[in-house]
Motif scaffolding. Structure first.
Motif: not given
Length: 375
Positions: A156, A314, A317, A323-325
């Motif tokens: 991430n 993902q 996250y 969080y950006n995957p």
């Protein structure tokens, strides 16, 4: 012309040729089944047979640790119930130091740490190379997130920038930051909290101030000059992210430099924060999964890293930690919108240079910059 702001999904769509035909896989490599055995049963059974019964993972604490232990571990054990999972929490610098100290007899099998610290570990020879043969979901990670020498895989990422307490900024009629250089303006004196360059938050900010003034990680002088000014605006440099958070909460500071993920998480917790990706751009902070060289449980580690790249994790996250995957998963519309930032402004740091220079930067910082605070 105004630059178009791109979402993670639209950017990763540009890497369609990389992702075309790639499905998500969360299974370990499988061997053929004995004749007559049902396919579904043999897949799970044989995958489990290949894995060791123990796995020790090191990663960040706080919300990251909670998600890992409360949710991700349980989901992984639904798939691989015979693997006992242990989590060692700490900041990335501490984790790399532990792995280095255990180099002759590793006690940690894998780590999930920030990209800059992962690179320092790579230079120390701490990680095993990994590949799609062992971790099939690596194929879904685009080239711009790839790690040097396949010494790890990005799971991430989040952009670095400036966060500000919107209530305090409005109350004191302070500026809404748009540039890294805004942190060195005289009118913000007394309202900044930052970590020193031992932390990625302070180090990345100093590098970006160098970029904003004609330098880079290879020419750090402009960054040091700006930090000298900022140091004179603060009573001291914070020693941890928790201290930054406290200073923003008690309104002893209005501005800090840290990640979008942390800013959004604290906003959810009630802190009136807004995040700015400055006009000069900024770096992204990848969180990288690594396999420790000489790990006692490498097969379980590979299966777990692959699981972190599954669509399910993902998405977690993004929805749980902002969080950006690292892969092109479809996110809820509201979350996808929150994670948007202008990817055309990303500054790709040379982590090889940073890894080699950090110790000397910190020594110089402690001699030249830190003593300026509180004056």
């Amino acid at each position: 012309m105004k630059k178009k702001t791109l979402s993670l999904l639209s950017v990763l769509a540009l890497t369609g040729s990389l992702l075309a035909g790639c499905g998500s896989s969360t299974s370990a490599p499988q061997s053929s089944a004995p004749q007559g055995q049902p396919a579904d049963n043999k897949s799970a059974g044989q995958a489990e047979a290949q894995l060791e019964d123990t796995l020790v993972i090191a990663g960040n604490g706080a919300t990251v640790e909670k998600l890992m232990k409360d949710v991700i571990f349980k989901k992984f054990n639904e798939k691989y119930p015979n693997v006992k999972l242990t989590y060692v929490s700490g900041v990335s610098t501490e984790i790399v130091a532990k792995v280095k100290a255990q180099k002759t007899s590793p006690q940690i099998d894998m780590t999930v740490i920030e990209g800059g610290e992962q690179e320092k570990g790579r230079q120390e020879g701490l990680w095993e190379a990994i590949s799609e043969a062992d971790i099939p979901n690596m194929k879904n990670v685009p080239d711009d997130l790839k790690i040097a020498e396949n010494s790890g895989v990005t799971v991430n990422f989040t952009p670095m920038g400036i966060s500000y307490n919107s209530e305090l900024v409005k109350e004191k009629n302070l500026r809404v930051p748009a540039s890294w250089n805004d942190l060195a303006k005289p009118e913000v004196k007394g309202y900044i909290t930052m970590t020193d360059v031992a932390s990625n938050f302070g180090r990345s900010a100093m590098i970006m101030m160098a970029y904003a003034n004609g330098g880079s990680e290879k020419n750090i002088e402009p960054g040091f000059e700006k930090m000298k000014t900022i140091a004179g605006y603060m009573p001291t440099f914070a020693k941890s992210a928790a201290q930054l958070q406290q200073n923003l909460q008690n309104k002893s500071a209005a501005y800090t430099t840290w990640t979008m993920a942390r800013s959004l998480t604290q906003k959810d917790a009630g802190l009136p924060l807004e995040f700015v990706f400055p006009q000069e751009g900024g770096n992204i902070v990848p969180n990288v999964a690594t396999l420790v060289k000489g790990a006692k449980h490498p097969n379980a580690a590979k299966a777990f890293i692959d699981f972190l790249l599954s669509d399910e994790v993902q998405t977690m996250y993004a929805t749980e930690l902002y969080y950006n995957p690292a892969t092109a998963v479809k996110l809820p519309e509201d979350v996808a919108k929150q994670l948007e930032f202008d990817r055309s402004k990303v500054v790709n740091f040379d982590y090889d240079v940073i890894g080699k220079e950090t110790a000397s930067w910190l020594d110089r910082f402690n001699k030249e910059i830190a003593p300026i605070t509180g004056k």
